[in-house]
Design a protein around this motif. Structure first.
Motif, PDB file in Angstrom:
ATOM      1  N   ALA A 109      -2.084   2.943  -9.073  1.00  0.00           N
ATOM      2  CA  ALA A 109      -2.223   1.483  -8.995  1.00  0.00           C
ATOM      3  C   ALA A 109      -0.885   0.784  -8.821  1.00  0.00           C
ATOM      4  O   ALA A 109      -0.841  -0.430  -8.622  1.00  0.00           O
ATOM      5  N   ALA A 110       0.194   1.530  -8.889  1.00  0.00           N
ATOM      6  CA  ALA A 110       1.517   0.889  -8.861  1.00  0.00           C
ATOM      7  C   ALA A 110       1.916   0.518  -7.434  1.00  0.00           C
ATOM      8  O   ALA A 110       1.709   1.281  -6.497  1.00  0.00           O
ATOM      9  N   ASP A 111       2.501  -0.659  -7.302  1.00  0.00           N
ATOM     10  CA  ASP A 111       3.119  -1.046  -6.029  1.00  0.00           C
ATOM     11  C   ASP A 111       4.476  -0.364  -5.936  1.00  0.00           C
ATOM     12  O   ASP A 111       5.195  -0.279  -6.933  1.00  0.00           O
ATOM     13  N   VAL A 112       4.809   0.085  -4.755  1.00  0.00           N
ATOM     14  CA  VAL A 112       6.130   0.669  -4.537  1.00  0.00           C
ATOM     15  C   VAL A 112       7.008  -0.361  -3.829  1.00  0.00           C
ATOM     16  O   VAL A 112       6.630  -0.885  -2.783  1.00  0.00           O
ATOM     17  N   GLU A 113       8.138  -0.690  -4.451  1.00  0.00           N
ATOM     18  CA  GLU A 113       9.086  -1.578  -3.765  1.00  0.00           C
ATOM     19  C   GLU A 113      10.254  -0.739  -3.292  1.00  0.00           C
ATOM     20  O   GLU A 113      10.786   0.089  -4.028  1.00  0.00           O
ATOM     21  N   TYR A 114      10.618  -0.964  -2.056  1.00  0.00           N
ATOM     22  CA  TYR A 114      11.681  -0.192  -1.435  1.00  0.00           C
ATOM     23  C   TYR A 114      12.961  -1.008  -1.438  1.00  0.00           C
ATOM     24  O   TYR A 114      12.999  -2.100  -0.896  1.00  0.00           O
ATOM     25  N   ARG A 115      13.985  -0.482  -2.057  1.00  0.00           N
ATOM     26  CA  ARG A 115      15.256  -1.186  -2.089  1.00  0.00           C
ATOM     27  C   ARG A 115      16.268  -0.469  -1.211  1.00  0.00           C
ATOM     28  O   ARG A 115      16.520   0.721  -1.380  1.00  0.00           O
ATOM     29  N   ASP A 116      16.831  -1.224  -0.312  1.00  0.00           N
ATOM     30  CA  ASP A 116      17.848  -0.684   0.583  1.00  0.00           C
ATOM     31  C   ASP A 116      19.214  -0.801  -0.078  1.00  0.00           C
ATOM     32  O   ASP A 116      20.083  -1.532   0.381  1.00  0.00           O
TER      33      ASP A 116
END
Ligand SMILES: [Zn+2]
Length: 124
Positions: A109-116
């Motif tokens: 259920a977790a959203d994945v946030e992508y950090r550059d």
């Protein structure tokens, strides 16, 4: 299989089980970071307040710090799994837990946030 609905905490564990982290709930969001360290570790970071988690087996860990050495990255001395990081500044109360140590069902259920972090520093 654990589900988020019927427990009041969840547990993350390294592969050999020497280090376990008790978390108040599964992460709603996890961070995938491409910085020089995270991309090598292959971690997904979930963030909690220091007083909301409980780490067992700290004596079985060793640490690594780099750059400004603001945080210590902990890994299991036996199986090598990266388990969490803790800030050195005692005024900071956010800690990072490697969500890869959770049962996969707890991450669904977790959203994945992508950090550059290696480039712009922005999320995308
Ligand atoms: Zn281990």
């Amino acid at each position: 299989m654990l589900s988020a609905q019927n427990v009041d905490y969840v547990e993350a564990s390294c592969h050999c089980g020497a280090v376990t982290l008790r978390l108040p709930h599964p992460p709603m969001r996890v961070r995938h970071c491409n910085c020089s360290l995270c991309r090598r570790y292959g971690t997904l970071w979930a963030y909690y307040t220091l007083d909301s988690i409980d780490v067992s087996g700290s004596e079985s860990t060793e640490t690594y710090a780099w750059g400004d050495k603001n945080v210590d990255f902990y890994r299991c001395r036996t199986c090598g799994c990266v388990t969490h990081w803790l800030p050195r500044n005692t005024n900071r109360d956010t800690v990072g837990v490697n969500a890869r140590l959770l049962e996969p069902a707890l991450l669904e259920a977790a959203d994945v946030e992508y950090r550059d972090a290696a480039g712009t520093g922005l999320f995308h």
